[in-house]
Write a protein that holds these residues in place. Structure first.
Motif, PDB file in Angstrom:
ATOM      1  N   GLN A 196       0.831  -1.201   0.000  1.00 39.06           N
ATOM      2  CA  GLN A 196       0.000   0.000   0.000  1.00 39.06           C
ATOM      3  C   GLN A 196       0.870   1.258   0.000  1.00 39.06           C
ATOM      4  O   GLN A 196       0.519   2.267  -0.645  1.00 39.06           O
ATOM      5  N   SER A 197       2.011   1.203   0.678  1.00 41.69           N
ATOM      6  CA  SER A 197       2.907   2.358   0.701  1.00 41.69           C
ATOM      7  C   SER A 197       3.482   2.646  -0.681  1.00 41.69           C
ATOM      8  O   SER A 197       3.651   3.810  -1.064  1.00 41.69           O
ATOM      9  N   ILE A 198       3.781   1.609  -1.435  1.00 38.15           N
ATOM     10  CA  ILE A 198       4.260   1.796  -2.804  1.00 38.15           C
ATOM     11  C   ILE A 198       3.179   2.461  -3.647  1.00 38.15           C
ATOM     12  O   ILE A 198       3.448   3.395  -4.420  1.00 38.15           O
ATOM     13  N   LEU A 199       1.941   2.004  -3.500  1.00 41.34           N
ATOM     14  CA  LEU A 199       0.841   2.609  -4.252  1.00 41.34           C
ATOM     15  C   LEU A 199       0.609   4.057  -3.825  1.00 41.34           C
ATOM     16  O   LEU A 199       0.313   4.919  -4.664  1.00 41.34           O
ATOM     17  N   ASP A 200       0.759   4.335  -2.533  1.00 39.70           N
ATOM     18  CA  ASP A 200       0.624   5.715  -2.058  1.00 39.70           C
ATOM     19  C   ASP A 200       1.680   6.610  -2.696  1.00 39.70           C
ATOM     20  O   ASP A 200       1.376   7.712  -3.182  1.00 39.70           O
ATOM     21  N   LEU A 201       2.933   6.138  -2.681  1.00 40.93           N
ATOM     22  CA  LEU A 201       4.026   6.917  -3.260  1.00 40.93           C
ATOM     23  C   LEU A 201       3.807   7.126  -4.756  1.00 40.93           C
ATOM     24  O   LEU A 201       3.993   8.234  -5.277  1.00 40.93           O
ATOM     25  N   ALA A 202       3.396   6.063  -5.445  1.00 40.05           N
ATOM     26  CA  ALA A 202       3.165   6.164  -6.887  1.00 40.05           C
ATOM     27  C   ALA A 202       2.048   7.159  -7.198  1.00 40.05           C
ATOM     28  O   ALA A 202       2.127   7.911  -8.185  1.00 40.05           O
ATOM     29  N   ALA A 203       1.027   7.192  -6.345  1.00 39.90           N
ATOM     30  CA  ALA A 203      -0.057   8.142  -6.554  1.00 39.90           C
ATOM     31  C   ALA A 203       0.431   9.577  -6.355  1.00 39.90           C
ATOM     32  O   ALA A 203       0.061  10.481  -7.121  1.00 39.90           O
ATOM     33  N   GLU A 204       1.260   9.789  -5.337  1.00 42.98           N
ATOM     34  CA  GLU A 204       1.793  11.133  -5.089  1.00 42.98           C
ATOM     35  C   GLU A 204       2.692  11.594  -6.227  1.00 42.98           C
ATOM     36  O   GLU A 204       2.681  12.774  -6.612  1.00 42.98           O
TER      37      GLU A 204
END
Length: 407
Positions: A196-204
């Motif tokens: 989920q942290s990877i997806l959060d970073l990718a979204a940012e």
């Protein structure tokens, strides 16, 4: 060209050719032909476990009757439709709802990585990768002259920091690459919070996520973790609204020699990959795709169950041998699946020097860890593969390797 002298080929090569390096693993595979060497080097499936009879039957069927012409003819770049339809069902079992239009067949997932590097990376752009990460991904991406930055899920590093670092090097961050399940080389798995942290970073950062799922089916212990693509769909509501690109392969489950993999992603990505495929090799071999489809349809789960049982036993044997023989100061990962154990030696060690000594005195092969780091660090690490050695060979090989470490 001056008469009497050969052409100066390097002067004609594109600048990207300077980044093309021989794979240390490919070179080490040559050692498998030496009967006195115990090899923990190549991360390859045990050929004794291939469903050879099933493939013999499937290939024969593909070359008889009405199928014969289609098996040997040109075909569509997207891939053999029945195989893509089967993959729709397979992806659904992983929590990924998609259609055949979200899938393109590639010549192994390695080709998918090359195509994605070509699609996303301009010279000077940044790819976020693990430290260490899969050597083949570095080889595929490096041809497009990127920079690398360290992907650190759950670490205290902001999107702004990643962006500023990339722009200082003359480009933009384009994607995060992650092998989330039983990664090559470490054998480690990312938990759901890290994913989920990877997806959060990718979204940012508004970038793509490349999910390398080559070992996803090889779980021996623990609970299944949803693929990044499944988590992304849960966030966005539909695969065509996601940023994650799933790279799958039959190489670790059915047979690597047929070179059949796939990419599953949003339709805009797949349509571009189809164009790249057309320009590169038109389409993957239809005969191979037909054979893979038949064998997968008739016995994929049974085949996976068989290889899981064998590899689980070998993994346990390697972990037990490391605990039994390795001297103090050496540590290693304890993977829940896959084919690899990652060993960290004391700082004074150099894995390449240890390999040379181990081959000379103990006749044991492995892969030095430095090759898996984008910056050439990690000299005191090594990768061990347990997939192609039986329990007795594993114990003897680790005993010899420990002797070389002690020496």
């Amino acid at each position: 060209m001056t008469q009497g002298h050969g052409l100066d080929w390097p002067a004609l090569f594109a600048t990207r050719a300077e980044r093309m390096k021989a794979s240390e693993i490919r070179e080490l595979l040559k050692l498998l032909d030496q009967p006195d060497v115990i090899s923990f080097a190549g991360g390859i499936p045990d050929p004794a476990l291939f469903p050879a009879d099933a493939f013999s039957k499937a290939l024969g069927a593909a070359l008889t009757g009405a199928n014969r012409g289609a098996a040997l003819q040109y075909s569509v770049s997207e891939g053999y439709r029945p195989l893509r339809d089967w993959l729709v069902s397979r992806m659904a079992s992983l929590g990924v709802a998609c259609t055949a239009d979200n899938i393109v067949i590639t010549s192994g997932s390695q080709q998918g990585l090359d195509y994605l590097g070509k699609l996303f990376l301009s010279k000077g752009d940044t790819a976020l990768v693990g430290w260490p990460t899969y050597l083949g991904a570095l080889q595929a991406f490096s041809a497009y002259e990127p920079n690398y930055d360290r992907l650190t899920p759950l670490a205290n590093r902001t999107a702004a920091d990643y962006r500023e670092t990339a722009r200082a090097k003359g480009g933009e961050v384009k994607f995060a690459y992650a092998s989330a399940d039983f990664a090559n080389p470490t054998g480690e798995t990312l938990g759901e919070s890290a994913r989920q942290s990877i997806l959060d970073l990718a979204a940012e950062l508004d970038i793509a996520v490349i999910e390398d799922a080559a070992y996803q089916s090889l779980r021996y212990d623990g609970e299944e973790v949803p693929p990044l693509l499944a988590l992304d769909i849960a966030r966005s509501g539909h695969i065509d609204s996601t940023r994650t690109i799933y790279c799958g392969s039959f190489s670790k489950t059915l047979a690597p020699g047929l070179r059949v993999g796939w990419v599953c992603a949003a339709k805009p990505v797949i349509s571009k990959l189809v164009l790249i495929k057309q320009a590169a090799d038109l389409h993957s071999a239809t005969l191979n795709q037909m054979a893979i489809h038949t064998v997968a349809s008739e016995g994929f789960e049974a085949q996976v169950d068989t290889i899981r049982d064998v590899y689980r036993t070998r993994r346990d044997a390697m972990l037990a041998a490391l605990a039994k023989h390795m001297p103090e100061g050496v540590s290693w990962t304890r993977p829940d699946g896959g084919m690899f154990v990652w060993v960290t030696l004391p700082q004074r060690f150099d894995g390449a020097a240890l390999l040379a000594e181990s081959l000379k005195t103990e006749r044991v092969a492995f892969v030095p860890g430095r090759a898996f780091f984008a910056d050439g660090s990690g000299a005191n690490t090594i990768r061990l593969s347990f997939s192609c050695a039986n329990e007795a060979m594993i114990d003897e090989g680790i005993k010899r390797l420990a002797r070389a470490v002690q020496a």
